[in-house]
Write a protein that holds these residues in place. Sequence first.
Motif, PDB file in Angstrom:
ATOM      1  N   PRO A 117       0.854  -1.190   0.000  1.00 29.88           N
ATOM      2  CA  PRO A 117       0.000   0.000   0.000  1.00 29.88           C
ATOM      3  C   PRO A 117       0.893   1.244   0.000  1.00 29.88           C
ATOM      4  CG  PRO A 117      -0.749  -1.579   1.630  1.00 29.88           C
ATOM      5  CD  PRO A 117       0.594  -2.058   1.135  1.00 29.88           C
ATOM      6  N   GLY A 118       0.352   2.362  -0.400  1.00 33.18           N
ATOM      7  CA  GLY A 118       1.135   3.590  -0.504  1.00 33.18           C
ATOM      8  C   GLY A 118       1.481   4.250   0.801  1.00 33.18           C
ATOM      9  N   ASN A 119       0.902   3.809   1.909  1.00 33.19           N
ATOM     10  CA  ASN A 119       1.155   4.426   3.213  1.00 33.19           C
ATOM     11  C   ASN A 119       1.409   3.373   4.277  1.00 33.19           C
ATOM     12  OD1 ASN A 119       0.593   7.351   2.710  1.00 33.19           O
ATOM     13  ND2 ASN A 119      -1.358   6.504   2.027  1.00 33.19           N
ATOM     14  N   ASP A 120       2.086   3.797   5.327  1.00 33.20           N
ATOM     15  CA  ASP A 120       2.243   2.947   6.502  1.00 33.20           C
ATOM     16  C   ASP A 120       0.843   2.613   7.029  1.00 33.20           C
ATOM     17  OD1 ASP A 120       4.885   3.710   6.148  1.00 33.20           O
ATOM     18  OD2 ASP A 120       5.164   4.391   8.207  1.00 33.20           O
ATOM     19  N   PHE A 121       0.758   1.515   7.764  1.00 35.47           N
ATOM     20  CA  PHE A 121      -0.554   1.150   8.301  1.00 35.47           C
ATOM     21  C   PHE A 121      -0.437   0.293   9.543  1.00 35.47           C
ATOM     22  CE2 PHE A 121       0.422  -2.166   5.160  1.00 35.47           C
ATOM     23  CZ  PHE A 121       0.269  -3.317   5.908  1.00 35.47           C
ATOM     24  N   TYR A 122      -1.539   0.242  10.256  1.00 40.98           N
ATOM     25  CA  TYR A 122      -1.806  -0.722  11.316  1.00 40.98           C
ATOM     26  C   TYR A 122      -3.035  -1.506  10.892  1.00 40.98           C
ATOM     27  CZ  TYR A 122       1.013   1.456  15.067  1.00 40.98           C
ATOM     28  OH  TYR A 122       2.017   1.928  15.861  1.00 40.98           O
ATOM     29  N   VAL A 123      -3.116  -2.765  11.309  1.00 38.46           N
ATOM     30  CA  VAL A 123      -4.364  -3.523  11.224  1.00 38.46           C
ATOM     31  C   VAL A 123      -4.607  -4.079  12.622  1.00 38.46           C
ATOM     32  CG1 VAL A 123      -5.607  -5.486  10.239  1.00 38.46           C
ATOM     33  CG2 VAL A 123      -4.095  -4.111   8.781  1.00 38.46           C
ATOM     34  N   PHE A 124      -5.809  -3.822  13.124  1.00 41.89           N
ATOM     35  CA  PHE A 124      -6.199  -4.283  14.449  1.00 41.89           C
ATOM     36  C   PHE A 124      -7.222  -5.407  14.318  1.00 41.89           C
ATOM     37  CE2 PHE A 124      -5.001   0.195  14.903  1.00 41.89           C
ATOM     38  CZ  PHE A 124      -4.048   0.110  15.910  1.00 41.89           C
ATOM     39  N   ASP A 125      -6.891  -6.575  14.857  1.00 41.20           N
ATOM     40  CA  ASP A 125      -7.811  -7.713  14.942  1.00 41.20           C
ATOM     41  C   ASP A 125      -8.446  -8.091  13.608  1.00 41.20           C
ATOM     42  OD1 ASP A 125      -7.395  -7.974  17.712  1.00 41.20           O
ATOM     43  OD2 ASP A 125      -8.964  -6.499  18.154  1.00 41.20           O
ATOM     44  N   SER A 126      -7.767  -7.878  12.517  1.00 47.35           N
ATOM     45  CA  SER A 126      -8.292  -8.196  11.176  1.00 47.35           C
ATOM     46  C   SER A 126      -9.645  -7.547  10.913  1.00 47.35           C
ATOM     47  CB  SER A 126      -8.409  -9.717  10.986  1.00 47.35           C
ATOM     48  OG  SER A 126      -7.142 -10.320  11.038  1.00 47.35           O
ATOM     49  N   ARG A 127      -9.911  -6.439  11.588  1.00 48.81           N
ATOM     50  CA  ARG A 127     -11.211  -5.780  11.424  1.00 48.81           C
ATOM     51  C   ARG A 127     -11.107  -4.306  11.066  1.00 48.81           C
ATOM     52  NH1 ARG A 127     -12.195  -2.487  15.447  1.00 48.81           N
ATOM     53  NH2 ARG A 127     -11.097  -2.748  17.397  1.00 48.81           N
ATOM     54  N   LEU A 128      -9.933  -3.707  11.313  1.00 45.91           N
ATOM     55  CA  LEU A 128      -9.776  -2.275  11.079  1.00 45.91           C
ATOM     56  C   LEU A 128      -8.361  -1.981  10.603  1.00 45.91           C
ATOM     57  CD1 LEU A 128     -10.996   0.648  11.462  1.00 45.91           C
ATOM     58  CD2 LEU A 128      -9.811   0.634  13.682  1.00 45.91           C
ATOM     59  N   ALA A 129      -8.257  -1.283   9.475  1.00 48.94           N
ATOM     60  CA  ALA A 129      -6.964  -0.799   8.992  1.00 48.94           C
ATOM     61  C   ALA A 129      -6.908   0.704   9.256  1.00 48.94           C
ATOM     62  CB  ALA A 129      -6.800  -1.075   7.497  1.00 48.94           C
ATOM     63  N   VAL A 130      -5.751   1.151   9.703  1.00 47.31           N
ATOM     64  CA  VAL A 130      -5.531   2.586   9.889  1.00 47.31           C
ATOM     65  C   VAL A 130      -4.292   2.952   9.083  1.00 47.31           C
ATOM     66  CG1 VAL A 130      -5.028   4.453  11.507  1.00 47.31           C
ATOM     67  CG2 VAL A 130      -6.579   2.601  12.186  1.00 47.31           C
ATOM     68  N   PHE A 131      -4.495   3.839   8.115  1.00 47.65           N
ATOM     69  CA  PHE A 131      -3.402   4.295   7.254  1.00 47.65           C
ATOM     70  C   PHE A 131      -2.837   5.584   7.828  1.00 47.65           C
ATOM     71  CE2 PHE A 131      -6.248   1.775   4.649  1.00 47.65           C
ATOM     72  CZ  PHE A 131      -5.358   0.884   4.080  1.00 47.65           C
ATOM     73  N   LEU A 132      -1.509   5.638   7.932  1.00 46.90           N
ATOM     74  CA  LEU A 132      -0.816   6.793   8.479  1.00 46.90           C
ATOM     75  C   LEU A 132      -0.222   7.573   7.317  1.00 46.90           C
ATOM     76  CD1 LEU A 132       0.873   4.390  10.908  1.00 46.90           C
ATOM     77  CD2 LEU A 132      -0.701   6.130  11.697  1.00 46.90           C
ATOM     78  N   THR A 133      -0.591   8.826   7.185  1.00 45.62           N
ATOM     79  CA  THR A 133      -0.064   9.626   6.082  1.00 45.62           C
ATOM     80  C   THR A 133       0.895  10.681   6.638  1.00 45.62           C
ATOM     81  OG1 THR A 133      -1.895  11.209   6.098  1.00 45.62           O
ATOM     82  CG2 THR A 133      -2.147   9.233   4.714  1.00 45.62           C
ATOM     83  N   TYR A 134       1.913  10.983   5.850  1.00 45.28           N
ATOM     84  CA  TYR A 134       2.974  11.880   6.278  1.00 45.28           C
ATOM     85  C   TYR A 134       3.255  12.927   5.215  1.00 45.28           C
ATOM     86  CZ  TYR A 134       3.818   8.298   9.752  1.00 45.28           C
ATOM     87  OH  TYR A 134       3.661   7.409  10.780  1.00 45.28           O
ATOM     88  N   ALA A 135       3.741  14.063   5.666  1.00 45.54           N
ATOM     89  CA  ALA A 135       4.246  15.092   4.760  1.00 45.54           C
ATOM     90  C   ALA A 135       5.645  14.671   4.300  1.00 45.54           C
ATOM     91  CB  ALA A 135       4.301  16.437   5.486  1.00 45.54           C
ATOM     92  N   GLY A 136       6.158  15.355   3.315  1.00 46.54           N
ATOM     93  CA  GLY A 136       7.482  15.023   2.795  1.00 46.54           C
ATOM     94  C   GLY A 136       8.589  15.093   3.835  1.00 46.54           C
ATOM     95  N   ASN A 137       8.439  15.950   4.848  1.00 46.19           N
ATOM     96  CA  ASN A 137       9.454  16.071   5.889  1.00 46.19           C
ATOM     97  C   ASN A 137       9.298  15.033   6.996  1.00 46.19           C
ATOM     98  OD1 ASN A 137       7.233  16.991   7.275  1.00 46.19           O
ATOM     99  ND2 ASN A 137       8.057  19.032   7.699  1.00 46.19           N
ATOM    100  N   GLY A 138       8.323  14.128   6.833  1.00 46.08           N
ATOM    101  CA  GLY A 138       8.141  13.057   7.804  1.00 46.08           C
ATOM    102  C   GLY A 138       7.156  13.361   8.913  1.00 46.08           C
TER     103      GLY A 138
END
Length: 175
Positions: A117-138
Amino acid sequence: MIVSSEEFEKLLTDFRHDAIHLETRDAYGTEVELPYMAKWAAGELDGLEWLQGWCATLREHVAAGRSVRRVRIVSEPLSDYQRWSHSIAQPMVDAGEDIRWVPRQRLTEPGNVVMLPGNDFYVFDSRLAVFLTYAGNGLSREMVSSTDPKDIAACEDAFADVWKLAIPHRDYSPQ
């Protein structure tokens, strides 16, 4: 749906079985971490007191039979951020988080090409994905959640493919 910092903190503590986390960037600029990374860069000692809350949470997860796994995809030689990150990972590993490292070039070795995927992520209990988006400077921009089974499956599949190539923290020697 946008996830607030408060909601995200709750997700990190309230999952039932497992949390997986994929990191793909060579540098981050989180407001919490920057001062501690600056101390490290200046050669100053850091007792990592600021990390103890997360380590306590990890110990609680382990005691309750929950797992927390993180894999970091890194370029070699490591960026300063990733060298610092490696230097502070052991207390989290000792507390129960399974942290692994994957040199980026492994993801495109013949027969092992991994699509991500294009962004970092977490998946909790195979029920919820959370995508973390960042600016170019991190710096963190926003977190976006999905309960769409296709999104969750794509993240879990990508994580599993990367995990197969991952090196446990204890065995990874940064270059």
